[in-house]
Design an enzyme around this catalytic site. Structure first.
Site: not given
Ligand SMILES: [Zn+2]
Length: 1026
Positions: A102, A105-106, A203
Site C-alpha cells: 500500500h 502504491e502511494h 489512512e
Molecule cells: Zn491509500
C-alpha cells in the site's frame, strides 16, 4: 490511493456489462472487427499473440499476448467504445502487516525518472481529460488504471503511469510523507512532542475506525491463516512503523517487474500503438526474472474453528444492546475455475439475495439483528473463494441461536433446493446486466478479471458469460440436485469454516490509543540527542519541500485548445401520455427501456417531510395489489432490471431561494416485459401494502443500520450537507432527507417498540406523492421501441387515474416554470420560492467515536445560471490542486481535502479522515487568502479548466441521457453558455470572486466537524456541540 475494501471488489463481480453507443452504427472497420484479424503466433513490438477470441455477448474481441523477453502478460479487449482504459497490475503478496504494498502504491506516484517532479500523479489530474485515474491495493495485487476518451491524452497518461510503476524515484522523503515518520507535532518547534505522521498511517487508522472494515479484515486473516491473506496488505497502523525505506525499495524491485505484471487495455484505440509505447518506454529495458509471488493453496482444516474480536461501540447504532456481529465463513474452491466461480456466485445469490432467499427468511425476518453481516455471500477476491453468512446488530446472547439457524438453513436448502422461478429470475438478471450499459465498462471489466488472472486463470473464460449460462442450465438439467449437491459439498461437509464474532468494548479506543502510545515510546526511547536533532531537521526539510512551488513542466499536458468547444446535443422530444408530460430520449439502449417519473411533494404537510426517505425505501418492498412482498420481489427480479424510488431536492438554476422537491421513480426492463413492469407500478400506486409491521421493522432496521455505517465512509458528505443547512432552503431540505438529521430520525424510528404510528403515516404520504396530478415522466429507449413504450405508459396512466387529485400545496409560494424554457406554454414544473429566506451562519460539532475528523464548510454564493458560477467552479478546482491538497493532505496528514462549487450555489471546503480539526479550518481561510492574493499562473488556471472539463464531459450512459433537462430543466443551450463561461474565466475573475464571495465579512457560512472529543471546541462557546 483510494483503497478498495474486499466488499467493494465483491460488488464488482456484478459488473454491468454495457454496450457503447457507437456500436449501433457499426462499420466494417470497427475496433472489434479489426482486432479479429490478429493471428496467434503473430509478433508485434516484442509481444507474441497467443489467442484471439470474439466475445459477442459483450460486443468485444479479446486478444491475449505475452511479452517475449520478460514474460509480461497482456490482454486487449477491443470494443467500439471511445472511453479507452489502461491498467497494469502486479501480484503483490506481502508476508507482514507493515502495509508495504500500500505504501509502495502511494510512493511510486511521487515522482519517477522521466517525471521527477513531486506528485506527478496528482498533477496529471489537472493536465488531462481523464475520465478515471486511480490506484488500488487489494489483498494480493496492486492495480493502476486510467481511462480517457482522447488519444493524445491516452499516450500522455500511459507514459506517466509506465514511468511511475517501473522507474519511480522512491525517495526517502516520499517514504516519510506517504508511509510513516516520527516528527515534532509542530515541525518548526523542536520542543514539541514527537508523534507518528504519514498519509498511509493516518489512512489506515481511519480505515479501521470503521467496524465493518475491521471485521472484514479479521475474517479474511483468520480464514486463510497460512500465507499472504493472514496479513493486512493495506497496513495495520501499529505495524506500519516497522517498515523501513530499504524494505520498501526491495519490495518494489521484486514485485513491480514486467515478469510479475499483467497489462490490460480496452476500447477503440489501436492495439499496436499501445504495444509499441509499452515496449519502447518500459519493457525493452528489463530481463526476465522469476518473481516467485504465487500464492499457495490454503491447507484445509480438519475441523471448524471459532474466534472472537472486539471493536469500538457505535454511538449511532439503532440499539446499543445489540451491537454484535457473528458470521460463518466457508472456504470454497480455486477461483481460476471460472465456471465453478460462476456457479457459486449464482448459488450465493439464491441463498441470500432478496426476501425470497432462504437466509433472508431465516436470519433477517425474525429480527434477531439489523442486517446481514458486513461480509456476506460469495467473495472471489482471494485465490480460493469464500462464502460468508451471518448477522450484525445482534445481541450477544443470540449467538448460539444464529449458529443453529445457519446450519438448519443449510440443511433446509439441501433438502428442498430452490424454486425454478427464482433461478429463472436470477438468469434474467444476468441477461439484463449484460445489456445494461454503464459508462465505465473498461474499468468494470479490468476489475472483473483481475483476481482470476492474478492467479494465472484464463481471463477470457470469465468473459464468456453466455457459455457459462448454457453450461449452468445443462448441469441443472442433467442433475436436478446440482445446486443442492454443491451446498452439501461446500457448506455441510466442509470442515474449513470459521465462526467469527465481534462485540463492542467500551475501552477499545482507549486501548488502541495506549498501544499507539507504547509503540511511539518504544521508538522514541532508543533515540539519541543526535537522532532527535535529525528528526527535527528532516521535518523542516520535508516542510520546505512541501512548501516549495513546483516545476511540473516535465509532465505532458493537454491544452485548453484540445477541449471540444461545444456541448454535444442530446435531442429529446416532449409529449404527453395520459395527460402527463413525457420526455422521450432515443438512445442505443440494447433493447432495454428505462422509465422515470418525477412526482412533486409540494402538497405534503411539512411535518411529514422527514418520513419521505423511509417512504421511498419501503414503497417498492412491502407488497402491492395481490402480491405479498415476497411475490412482488420475485416479479421484479423476473420482469425488470430493478424498481426504485428516491427523494429529490433540485435547486433552481437561477435563484438560490428556489427549489423543486419530489420523489423519482426509476425502473428498467426488456421491451417484452413492459406491460409487467407497468402493472407492478400500477399496483404500487393503487394498492400498496403498508400493514405488515414485521416487514416494515426489518426494512427500518436495515436502513437505520446502513445510515449509521455510512457516516464513517462519507463523513465529509454529512459535514458539508449539515454545513449548508441554514444557507439555502434547498440546503435545509437536503439535510432533512440525507443528513445527520435523517440519521438521527431513523435511529429514533428503529428504536420504537411499536411502529403503528409509522404504518398510519405511510398511506398519508402516498396520497400526496403518488398523484398523477403532479407528475412528469421520461423514457429512454431505442427509436424502434418508443411508440410501444409510450402506449404502455398511457395504459399505466389510465390504470392509476383514480389517484389523480388536485390538492392544495402545503406552501403558498409556488411558481410554475415551463419544462421547455423556450416554450412558455409547455407543461410546467412547480418550484417553491422562499424569497424571504434568511441565511444564517452556524458552527456545529458532532462528537463521534472516530479517531479522525471530517470537516465541512459551506459558503452561500450564486446559482448555476449566474455569470460568476463558472469562475467559482474553476476557483474551487484550482485551490484544491494548488493549495489545499498541499496543506491538508501533505502537511496536515489528512487522507484528502479540497474545495468545490456545488450545484445548489454553495461553495464548499472539506477534509476527510483528518487528524486535524480547527487547524484545517484555518487552512481553508489561508486558501481564500492565497486566491485573493492572485499568486497563481495562467498554467494553473488552464490546468483547473482541463480538470473541470474532464468532469463536465465525462461520458453519460444511454439510460441517463437527457436527465439534467428532465430533472433540473438545464437544457443543452444552458450547458453551452456555462461551457463558454468556463473557457472565458480569467485571472482577474478568479481574484475577484474570491474577494467578493469568499472573503471574511463577505460571506455567510456554515461550519461542521464530525470527530472525536475535542477540548478546543468544547471551550469555544461559538460552537454548538451535539
Ligand atoms: Zn491509500
Amino acid at each position: 490511493m483510494f483503497r478498495q475494501t474486499k466488499a467493494a471488489f465483491q460488488k464488482l463481480r456484478y459488473v454491468s456489462f454495457n454496450r457503447p453507443q457507437q456500436t449501433w452504427r457499426l462499420s466494417s472497420t470497427s475496433a472489434k472487427e479489426r482486432a479479429l484479424q490478429y493471428q496467434p503466433g503473430q509478433k508485434i513490438h516484442g509481444f507474441t499473440v497467443k489467442e484471439v477470441v470474439a466475445v459477442p455477448d459483450l460486443f468485444l474481441t479479446a486478444v491475449k499476448l505475452t511479452h517475449n523477453k520478460t514474460g509480461a502478460q497482456y490482454l486487449h479487449t477491443a470494443r467500439d467504445d471511445s472511453n479507452n482504459l489502461f491498467s497494469v497490475q502486479f501480484r503483490t503478496t506481502p508476508m507482514d502487516s507493515t502495509g508495504v504494498p500500500h505504501i509502495l502504491e502511494h510512493t511510486v506516484l511521487c515522482g519517477s525518472e522521466k517525471y521527477p517532479c513531486r506528485d506527478p500523479f496528482f498533477k496529471m489530474l489537472n493536465r488531462s481529460l481523464s475520465t478515471f485515474m486511480n490506484a488500488f491495493t487489494a489483498s494480493d495485487y496492486t492495480m493502476y488504471p486510467f481511462s480517457t476518451q482522447n488519444a493524445k491524452d491516452f499516450q500522455n497518461l500511459l507514459s506517466v503511469y509506465l514511468d511511475a510503476v517501473f522507474f519511480p524515484c522512491l525517495r526517502e522523503q516520499d517514504f516519510w510523507q506517504e508511509g510513516w515518520r516520527l516528527e515534532n507535532e509542530n515541525p518548526t518547534d523542536p520542543n514539541s512532542p514527537l508523534v507518528f505522521k504519514g498519509v498511509v498511517f493516518n489512512e489506515m487508522k481511519g480505515h479501521f475506525s470503521d467496524n465493518e472494515r475491521l471485521y472484514a479484515q479479521q475474517l479474511q486473516n483468520k480464514l486463510y491463516p497460512n500465507h499472504t491473506y493472514s496479513v493486512v496488505s493495506g497496513g495495520e497502523p501499529l505495524a506500519i512503523p516497522d517498515l523501513t525505506w530499504e524494505q520498501l525499495k526491495q519490495f518494489h524491485a521484486t514485485h513491480y517487474h514486467p515478469s510479475n505484471a499483467r497489462f490490460f487495455t480496452y476500447g477503440d484505440l489501436p492495439l499496436e500503438d499501445h504495444l509499441k509505447q509499452i515496449q519502447d518506454e518500459a519493457l525493452s529495458k528489463f530481463e526476465r526474472i522469476n518473481p516467485n509471488t504465487e500464492v499457495p493453496s490454503q491447507p484445509l482444516w480438519n475441523s471448524p474453528r471459532e474466534d472472537h474480536v472486539t471493536c469500538s461501540p457505535d454511538a449511532l447504532a439503532p440499539d446499543p444492546a445489540k451491537q454484535n456481529t457473528l458470521c460463518v465463513s466457508y472456504l470454497l474452491g480455486d477461483i481460476t475455475d471460472a465456471f465453478e466461480g460462476f456457479t457459486l456466485s449464482l448459488l450465493s445469490s439464491l441463498m441470500i439475495s432478496g426476501p425470497n432467499s432462504p437466509f433472508y427468511k431465516s436470519l433477517i425476518e425474525p429480527n434477531i439483528g439489523t442486517d446481514f453481516s458486513s461480509v456476506v455471500g460469495y467473495d472471489g477476491s482471494t485465490k480460493e473463494a469464500s462464502f460468508s453468512i451471518g448477522l450484525q446488530g445482534m445481541a450477544e446472547e443470540d449467538s448460539e441461536r444464529v449458529k443453529q439457524i445457519i446450519s438448519q438453513t443449510i440443511d433446509h436448502i439441501i433438502d428442498n433446493g430452490f424454486e425454478e422461478e427464482r433461478i429463472e429470475a436470477l438468469l434474467h438478471k444476468v441477461e439484463i446486466q449484460m445489456k445494461h450499459q454503464s459508462t465505465n465498462f473498461g474499468l468494470a471489466l479490468a476489475s472483473y478479471v483481475a483476481s482470476l488472472w492474478n492467479h494465472d486463470g484464463d481471463p477470457v473464460d470469465l468473459l464468456r458469460i453466455s457459455d457459462s449460462v448454457a453450461k449452468f442450465r445443462q448441469a441443472l438439467k442433467e442433475n436436478p440436485r446440482f445446486l443442492q449437491d454443491k451446498v452439501k459439498h461446500y457448506f455441510k461437509e466442509n470442515p474449513h469454516r470459521l465462526t467469527l464474532s465481534m462485540s463492542p468494548d467500551v475501552t477499545y479506543l482507549e486501548k488502541q490509543a495506549k498501544a499507539e502510545e507504547e509503540k511511539l515510546q518504544e521508538k522514541i526511547q532508543v533515540l539519541s540527542d543526535d537522532d532527535r536533532k535529525q528528526i527535527y531537521e528532516k521535518g523542516l526539510e520535508l516542510l520546505e519541500a512541501q512548501s516549495k512551488t513546483q516545476d511540473a513542466s516535465c509532465l505532458p499536458a493537454l491544452k485548453v485548445s484540445d477541449i471540444a468547444p461545444t456541448t454535444p446535443i442530446t435531442p429529446v422530444q416532449m409529449s404527453t401520455a395520459g395527460g402527463v408530460p413525457l420526455q422521450i430520449c432515443e438512445q442505443p439502449t440494447n433493447g432495454l427501456v428505462y422509465f422515470r417519473a418525477m412526482c412533486s411533494l409540494n402538497t405534503l404537510p411539512e411535518d411529514l417531510r422527514l418520513y419521505v426517505p423511509l417512504f421511498c425505501t419501503v414503497i417498492t418492498k412491502m407488497g402491492c395489489g395481490a402480491l405479498d412482498y415476497r411475490q412482488q420481489a420475485q416479479q421484479m427480479e423476473l420482469r425488470t432490471g430493478g424498481m426504485s424510488v428516491s427523494s429529490q431536492v433540485i435547486p433552481d438554476s437561477t435563484n438560490l431561494d428556489m427549489y423543486e422537491q419530489g420523489i423519482l421513480l426509476y425502473s428498467s426492463c426488456l421491451e417484452r416485459n413492459l406491460p409487467h413492469m407497468f402493472q407492478l407500478w400500477s399496483d404500487i400506486f393503487n394498492s400498496p401494502n403498508f400493514d405488515n409491521e414485521e416487514r416494515l421493522r426489518v426494512l427500518v432496521m436495515m436502513s437505520a443500520q446502513e445510515l449509521a455505517n455510512s457516516i464513517s465512509y462519507s463523513g465529509q458528505m454529512y459535514a458539508m450537507t449539515r454545513a449548508g443547512r441554514h444557507l439555502t432552503p434547498a440546503g435545509d431540505l437536503l439535510e432533512t432527507f440525507g443528513g445527520m438529521e435523517q440519521v438521527t430520525f431513523m435511529k429514533r424510528i428503529a428504536e420504537m417498540p411499536d411502529l403503528s404510528q409509522v404504518i398510519r403515516t405511510l398511506p398519508r404520504i402516498k396520497r400526496h406523492l403518488l398523484n398523477p396530478d403532479n407528475m412528469r415522466c421520461a423514457i429512454n429507449t431505442t427509436p424502434q421501441r418508443v411508440s410501444n413504450a409510450a402506449a404502455q405508459l398511457e395504459v399505466f396512466m389510465k390504470d392509476v387515474a383514480e389517484n389523480r387529485k388536485e390538492r392544495k400545496p402545503a406552501r403558498a409560494n409556488i411558481i410554475n416554470k415551463p419544462l421547455d424554457p423556450l416554450d412558455e406554454l409547455s407543461p410546467s414544473r412547480k418550484v417553491i420560492s422562499e424569497l424571504n429566506f434568511q441565511p444564517c451562519p452556524m458552527k456545529t460539532y458532532f462528537q463521534l467515536p472516530f479517531p479522525v475528523n471530517f470537516v465541512g464548510e459551506c459558503i452561500r454564493t450564486v446559482p448555476f445560471a449566474h455569470e460568476d458560477y463558472a469562475s467559482l467552479c474553476i476557483l474551487g478546482r484550482m485551490m484544491t490542486a494548488k493549495f489545499l491538497h498541499g496543506e491538508i493532505r501533505e502537511k496536515g496528514g489528512a487522507y484528502g481535502g479540497g474545495a468545490r462549487m456545488g450545484g445548489g450555489g454553495l461553495f464548499s471546503f472539506y477534509s476527510y479522515r483528518d487528524p486535524n480539526s480547527v487547524q484545517t479550518l484555518s487552512a481553508f481561510r489561508k486558501g481564500v487568502d492565497w486566491a485573493k492574493s492572485g499568486q497563481f499562473t495562467q498554467q494553473d488556471i488552464d490546468e483547473a479548466k482541463l480538470s473541470i472539463f474532464s468532469s463536465v464531459d465525462s461520458p453519460v450512459a444511454p439510460a441517463d441521457k437527457g436527465m439534467a433537462r428532465f430533472l433540473s430543466g438545464v437544457t443543452d443551450e444552458m450547458k453551452q453558455s456555462h461551457r463558454e463561461r468556463l473557457f472565458a474565466v480569467s485571472h482577474k475573475n478568479l481574484v475577484d470572486v474570491a474577494e467578493r464571495y469568499l472573503g471574511v465579512g463577505q460571506r455567510t457560512c456554515g461550519v461542521v466537524i464530525l470527530g472525536p472529543e475535542n477540548e478546543t471546541i468544547k471551550k469555544d462557546p461559538s460552537w454548538v456541540v451535539k
